[in-house]
Design a protein around this motif. Sequence first.
Motif, PDB file in Angstrom:
ATOM      1  N   VAL C 204       0.832  -1.195   0.000  1.00 51.33           N
ATOM      2  CA  VAL C 204       0.000   0.000   0.000  1.00 51.33           C
ATOM      3  C   VAL C 204       0.873   1.253   0.000  1.00 51.33           C
ATOM      4  N   LEU C 205       0.479   2.221  -0.803  1.00 48.03           N
ATOM      5  CA  LEU C 205       1.100   3.543  -0.797  1.00 48.03           C
ATOM      6  C   LEU C 205       0.117   4.479  -0.115  1.00 48.03           C
ATOM      7  N   LEU C 206       0.464   4.944   1.087  1.00 49.37           N
ATOM      8  CA  LEU C 206      -0.475   5.704   1.907  1.00 49.37           C
ATOM      9  C   LEU C 206      -0.158   7.189   1.836  1.00 49.37           C
ATOM     10  N   LYS C 207      -0.978   7.922   1.122  1.00 50.28           N
ATOM     11  CA  LYS C 207      -0.753   9.361   1.009  1.00 50.28           C
ATOM     12  C   LYS C 207      -1.124  10.058   2.315  1.00 50.28           C
ATOM     13  N   ARG C 208      -0.381  11.101   2.608  1.00 48.66           N
ATOM     14  CA  ARG C 208      -0.633  11.886   3.817  1.00 48.66           C
ATOM     15  C   ARG C 208      -1.853  12.776   3.611  1.00 48.66           C
ATOM     16  N   GLY C 209      -2.697  12.876   4.617  1.00 50.35           N
ATOM     17  CA  GLY C 209      -3.828  13.794   4.574  1.00 50.35           C
ATOM     18  C   GLY C 209      -3.342  15.227   4.505  1.00 50.35           C
ATOM     19  N   MET C 210      -4.181  16.089   3.947  1.00 55.65           N
ATOM     20  CA  MET C 210      -3.751  17.475   3.704  1.00 55.65           C
ATOM     21  C   MET C 210      -3.396  18.233   4.970  1.00 55.65           C
ATOM     22  N   SER C 211      -3.974  17.807   6.081  1.00 55.22           N
ATOM     23  CA  SER C 211      -3.616  18.491   7.326  1.00 55.22           C
ATOM     24  C   SER C 211      -3.294  17.471   8.403  1.00 55.22           C
ATOM     25  N   ALA C 212      -2.714  16.351   7.985  1.00 51.73           N
ATOM     26  CA  ALA C 212      -2.375  15.311   8.950  1.00 51.73           C
ATOM     27  C   ALA C 212      -1.031  15.596   9.614  1.00 51.73           C
ATOM     28  N   THR C 213      -0.994  15.462  10.918  1.00 55.39           N
ATOM     29  CA  THR C 213       0.288  15.508  11.615  1.00 55.39           C
ATOM     30  C   THR C 213       1.041  14.219  11.318  1.00 55.39           C
ATOM     31  N   LEU C 214       2.324  14.212  11.623  1.00 56.36           N
ATOM     32  CA  LEU C 214       3.122  13.004  11.422  1.00 56.36           C
ATOM     33  C   LEU C 214       2.523  11.839  12.227  1.00 56.36           C
ATOM     34  N   GLU C 215       2.100  12.137  13.440  1.00 54.60           N
ATOM     35  CA  GLU C 215       1.550  11.066  14.270  1.00 54.60           C
ATOM     36  C   GLU C 215       0.263  10.492  13.683  1.00 54.60           C
ATOM     37  N   GLU C 216      -0.610  11.356  13.211  1.00 53.99           N
ATOM     38  CA  GLU C 216      -1.856  10.860  12.619  1.00 53.99           C
ATOM     39  C   GLU C 216      -1.599  10.018  11.377  1.00 53.99           C
ATOM     40  N   TRP C 217      -0.605  10.433  10.619  1.00 51.10           N
ATOM     41  CA  TRP C 217      -0.254   9.716   9.395  1.00 51.10           C
ATOM     42  C   TRP C 217       0.279   8.318   9.752  1.00 51.10           C
ATOM     43  N   ASN C 229      -1.219  -6.411   7.063  1.00 51.55           N
ATOM     44  CA  ASN C 229      -0.494  -6.059   5.842  1.00 51.55           C
ATOM     45  C   ASN C 229       0.704  -5.188   6.242  1.00 51.55           C
ATOM     46  N   MET C 230       1.879  -5.815   6.246  1.00 49.47           N
ATOM     47  CA  MET C 230       3.067  -5.116   6.743  1.00 49.47           C
ATOM     48  C   MET C 230       3.785  -4.318   5.659  1.00 49.47           C
ATOM     49  N   GLN C 231       3.222  -4.236   4.465  1.00 51.67           N
ATOM     50  CA  GLN C 231       3.884  -3.590   3.340  1.00 51.67           C
ATOM     51  C   GLN C 231       3.284  -2.210   3.072  1.00 51.67           C
ATOM     52  N   VAL C 232       3.747  -1.230   3.789  1.00 45.24           N
ATOM     53  CA  VAL C 232       3.198   0.115   3.638  1.00 45.24           C
ATOM     54  C   VAL C 232       4.317   1.103   3.330  1.00 45.24           C
ATOM     55  N   ALA C 233       4.138   1.880   2.276  1.00 42.41           N
ATOM     56  CA  ALA C 233       5.039   3.003   1.997  1.00 42.41           C
ATOM     57  C   ALA C 233       4.261   4.291   2.208  1.00 42.41           C
ATOM     58  N   MET C 234       4.928   5.267   2.810  1.00 45.40           N
ATOM     59  CA  MET C 234       4.288   6.539   3.115  1.00 45.40           C
ATOM     60  C   MET C 234       4.513   7.493   1.946  1.00 45.40           C
ATOM     61  N   CYS C 235       3.506   8.297   1.617  1.00 49.91           N
ATOM     62  CA  CYS C 235       3.653   9.227   0.493  1.00 49.91           C
ATOM     63  C   CYS C 235       3.308  10.661   0.896  1.00 49.91           C
ATOM     64  N   GLU C 236       4.336  11.514   0.934  1.00 53.04           N
ATOM     65  CA  GLU C 236       4.134  12.952   1.199  1.00 53.04           C
ATOM     66  C   GLU C 236       3.723  13.617  -0.100  1.00 53.04           C
ATOM     67  N   ARG C 237       2.640  14.420  -0.053  1.00 51.90           N
ATOM     68  CA  ARG C 237       2.118  15.022  -1.291  1.00 51.90           C
ATOM     69  C   ARG C 237       1.665  16.466  -1.117  1.00 51.90           C
ATOM     70  N   GLY C 238       2.155  17.093  -0.030  1.00 49.00           N
ATOM     71  CA  GLY C 238       1.828  18.508   0.155  1.00 49.00           C
ATOM     72  C   GLY C 238       0.752  18.697   1.200  1.00 49.00           C
ATOM     73  N   ILE C 239       0.895  19.715   1.985  1.00 51.56           N
ATOM     74  CA  ILE C 239      -0.048  20.008   3.060  1.00 51.56           C
ATOM     75  C   ILE C 239      -0.697  21.373   2.841  1.00 51.56           C
ATOM     76  N   ARG C 240      -1.742  21.595   3.604  1.00 53.75           N
ATOM     77  CA  ARG C 240      -2.463  22.857   3.550  1.00 53.75           C
ATOM     78  C   ARG C 240      -1.809  23.882   4.468  1.00 53.75           C
ATOM     79  N   THR C 241      -1.412  24.978   3.922  1.00 57.03           N
ATOM     80  CA  THR C 241      -0.894  26.079   4.728  1.00 57.03           C
ATOM     81  C   THR C 241      -1.467  27.366   4.148  1.00 57.03           C
ATOM     82  N   PHE C 242      -1.084  28.483   4.729  1.00 60.88           N
ATOM     83  CA  PHE C 242      -1.520  29.784   4.215  1.00 60.88           C
ATOM     84  C   PHE C 242      -0.831  30.125   2.890  1.00 60.88           C
TER      85      PHE C 242
END
Lengths: 338, 338, 338, 338
Positions: C204-217, C229-242
């Motif tokens: 699984v490729l798990l994209k980060r939520g737009m306003s997810a903290t590292l812990e939530e992700w 399922n021990m096969q997870v890759a994390m995917c950073e794709r940009g966060i919401r900021t001002f």
Amino acid sequence: MLVVMGREATEEDIKRVVQAIEARGLAPHLMPGPTRTAIGITGNTEAVESSGLRSLPGVRDLIRVTKPYKLASREMRIDDSTIKLPQTTIGPKNFTIIAGPCSVEDEKTMHKISEYLVERGIRILRAGAFKPRTSPYSFQGKEHSGLKLLEELKKEYGLGITTELMDSTHAEALEEVADLIQIGTRNMQNFTLLKRVGQLNTPVLLKRGMSATLEEWLMAAEYILSGGNMQVAMCERGIRTFADHNRNTLDISVIPPLKRQSHLPVIVDPSHATGYRPYVKPMALASMAAGADGIIVEIHPQPEQASSDGAQSLNFEEFDDLLKFFQKMGPIFGKTID
Amino acid sequence: MLVVMGREATEEDIKRVVQAIEARGLAPHLMPGPTRTAIGITGNTEAVESSGLRSLPGVRDLIRVTKPYKLASREMRIDDSTIKLPQTTIGPKNFTIIAGPCSVEDEKTMHKISEYLVERGIRILRAGAFKPRTSPYSFQGKEHSGLKLLEELKKEYGLGITTELMDSTHAEALEEVADLIQIGTRNMQNFTLLKRVGQLNTPVLLKRGMSATLEEWLMAAEYILSGGNMQVAMCERGIRTFADHNRNTLDISVIPPLKRQSHLPVIVDPSHATGYRPYVKPMALASMAAGADGIIVEIHPQPEQASSDGAQSLNFEEFDDLLKFFQKMGPIFGKTID
Amino acid sequence: MLVVMGREATEEDIKRVVQAIEARGLAPHLMPGPTRTAIGITGNTEAVESSGLRSLPGVRDLIRVTKPYKLASREMRIDDSTIKLPQTTIGPKNFTIIAGPCSVEDEKTMHKISEYLVERGIRILRAGAFKPRTSPYSFQGKEHSGLKLLEELKKEYGLGITTELMDSTHAEALEEVADLIQIGTRNMQNFTLLKRVGQLNTPVLLKRGMSATLEEWLMAAEYILSGGNMQVAMCERGIRTFADHNRNTLDISVIPPLKRQSHLPVIVDPSHATGYRPYVKPMALASMAAGADGIIVEIHPQPEQASSDGAQSLNFEEFDDLLKFFQKMGPIFGKTID
Amino acid sequence: MLVVMGREATEEDIKRVVQAIEARGLAPHLMPGPTRTAIGITGNTEAVESSGLRSLPGVRDLIRVTKPYKLASREMRIDDSTIKLPQTTIGPKNFTIIAGPCSVEDEKTMHKISEYLVERGIRILRAGAFKPRTSPYSFQGKEHSGLKLLEELKKEYGLGITTELMDSTHAEALEEVADLIQIGTRNMQNFTLLKRVGQLNTPVLLKRGMSATLEEWLMAAEYILSGGNMQVAMCERGIRTFADHNRNTLDISVIPPLKRQSHLPVIVDPSHATGYRPYVKPMALASMAAGADGIIVEIHPQPEQASSDGAQSLNFEEFDDLLKFFQKMGPIFGKTID
């Protein structure tokens, strides 16, 4: 650290404690209250508890302040502060309405606004003489001629004056005119400026920085308080978030935690936060409901002709309507509109 | 695109327009109003204006909707929407109070809360059976047994039920119990779920995503509306910002722009946003002052024993106090507490 | 809680520990490492330490995991994870490049892209069959016909397939085609979906939520890991900021803390974050320099004709240029481009 | 508005254009380039186009600048700017490393650091004499005695000096010592200070405000440029977001848009942004990969003994390691480490 004096403590007792604090190389800050006096101590207070301070006559208690801000903290002062202007008082019983144009306008307009405010019982006029502008090419305010006009209006109409200080070198000129000196958002952590107004006798309206946490905002107030100027009102004016439906996100939710952590009064600026006239009234009313002690709001007889920020200025009719709502809501929240 | 029918338009006229829209391969959405009917058109509406639609009997006007959300837009429907539950109506004249524990608690507690709500004239009980939890190891709610208990309470006390739908496969089970189905923050853009509730006949309470813009939030509503379920209430519950004085930053400032852009009612959740009991009341009152149509608030007879979110739940005494303030404020804002 | 087995521990020893954990009503999670095996324990582990587990044969140590995420934590597994796809391996030695169009395009274009990728030695093709779209009126992807085309390309070119799962009901269909299932930003806390992919055997490729903290992700990853399922890759794709200079703010700064807290590999998506072609290359290169294990990037032979997100897709020439830079940088960071 | 002179234009031609601009009540800004000169015009330029300016000898073109920032804009100057210090040049060919302790430390330590930097070929020493501190009770820097020590180090080691200006009244004192005057984050919109450094001849390092948009940041640079000081380097140092895994979120993604919109060089501060030593190296390397022109980084022989910000300071060994990586990466990006 806070020294709480007993109700029976005499002037002499207080003086002795102050001297004892100074003798330990620390700074005492007198905080007179309705029934008893407290004396804040700042500096390296580690050794204070074990020193003999507690046993001096009149001393009732020694309290350690756990927050990084000391004088601004509710621990230091349980009762709400009041800020005394010659024209009115900002604090728990009042809901103070500060109104006027964004920038000082031409003489005729300023007289018109002043007359109108006096008629409505409003006691403080806002208007910027020095304007912080994002662009060096934008109108920077009427500067000293603006200040002079404000001084004339003050004399003629008895209005208190709120205007922004941007530069330490103008501090004395402003002190002569202003009854409440505004420190703007962009200068909330201009520590040079904060130290300078800490030395003035004029009350200060400290706007929150666009991305300031509550603690940073109170630490900015602490710069002023620790300089000796105990008359500080906090002004929420919108923060930077991802949201794009308003110019800034007015953080009404900061009011209850601010009131919990600090004794300082809170004024809300719904005009700059929303940037849009129809949103000013609901945000102003929500501020009162959330516990604010007043608002600072932009008004103009003909908003579309204002020299800056016309889109967010209420016209007189809209302001009258807002006042009517405040008059109705005030009694529910124990607030006199002023 | 919106077809506005004249007041004189007959059922027959309306049916003919609907058929004409369908014949052009587009989707008609009936929007009956107090005095006249409008028919929203979604799909590729480019060629509609020049088609003969305008000349059909009973058609008064064709209006192009400029926003990306159509059915949710104020352009489509000028009057505020009302949402009809068997127990009450959410909308412009009412201020709807939805109250209850975060999660479905044990039977005895749930009866106690229900009795109390009925006594106070509150008509909708909130309680989560399925709980979205950040951690897979946390309590995930009482699930189906929770739903069953809610159904019993509904029958016994006549209370409306608000509870969260997390999974499309539970949609039918929830539809039998819930009078207002909640879509949670984390599912605001779970488009599968939105499409599913768009097919239900039960009104929906759509919570705003933690970092959703106003437009994205209205687009999420549009998913539901365009599916045929026209009963959507928007729920502001705090957004993600840098500020750390509250769990989330309750964006009260979104209410006026939302009301300006959309006809949908707005409910505020002051409990999840603040995460702290003493801040719930001022935020709830500020919501009314800012124009909200109601609140959804957590209460518990003994908050410290709640199975989740006790720190933010009001006890009965605190809730009574809140109601008193609402009763006083309601008339100012033309709202009946309900 | 983590049971670390000694190097000398036998299969038998491991089996005995697993049984002992289950006998205590807890869940064991096997984590085989290069030289020794560890066994994660989740559930209410409070009583584990004082139980006899430590004295079983082959057990070397019992370690308490302090983070709320357990299986995702670096405490549970000191070595970096690798994720094995039939076509390649994502992990510490490789820099994995996943490329392709935003959505599945027409057959001819998809063949063109696939041929090109094979020529360049790229092993994983990305393309969305089901598209999460903010608007219900936007193109929602080619859906099942898109999946079918991806399956054909996989057979013909031997490419691995990455595509997004939006709905649990499609899980089985996707599992047949995808070698790496993508969970999108908007579904990062769609717990129903997370639990579903936790039961699959596909990485699984798990994209980060737009306003997810590292812990939530990481907690979202934990949902998948704890399901087996021990096969997870994390995917950073940009966060919401001002900030408004990019579509989202690509949070490259999350990579070092993520690597510190977790053993899971990190893939960066510079296309969605920037939304603008000229910014993709510098952000892609910065990702490698910051420690990422790969990128997922949008390419298209004629970006201006892409059915979605053309503005952010690299053309072949631009992608070739990017590859050249990666080839040069790879050796510095101990990464083979793959 | 921008006047582009032809290659053949003489000094005399340029002087004539400057006078013509002044005669129209506008401000000319000379922008000499490698092959031709341009002359920026600020003020109310509405009537300029139809005036005779275009027909003066040597004038090749008149270009309207569409951005609110003019002199900072890429439209005004197509080539990257270089900033000339006595010790080195900041600009497109170089990657400038500015290093040193957060605050000026004791004499012995400062000598140790200076010797070390000279040995490594680093040309600019950073160290704060005046420190902006959130708390009035924190160490505020060594102030004038710190400046004096920096002056001695400059003489003894030939190092360039970067130090922060917090107060206009210190401008002259700093000008004597500093080769690159730093304007801190909290003062990015202290317009008084910006105007003051606009009058200096010393290059300026302008840190981005914690919640400044790219446009606001460039407008702040415009204040300096329009005052006549054309030597401005931009410094990204982290922004305020909801993310809590770093002290601030280092916005590496601002580099490509900044380079696109402006000709000014960009320096990144990975120390203040991350606040944590192990994250400094990956963020520093990512900055180069994203297109930065240098970094400003905190180092200390014994970080745990630094008088401020020890947690984010690299020790010498770590800095050596960082340099090694930069040496390897430099050629890929056409940058000489300097």
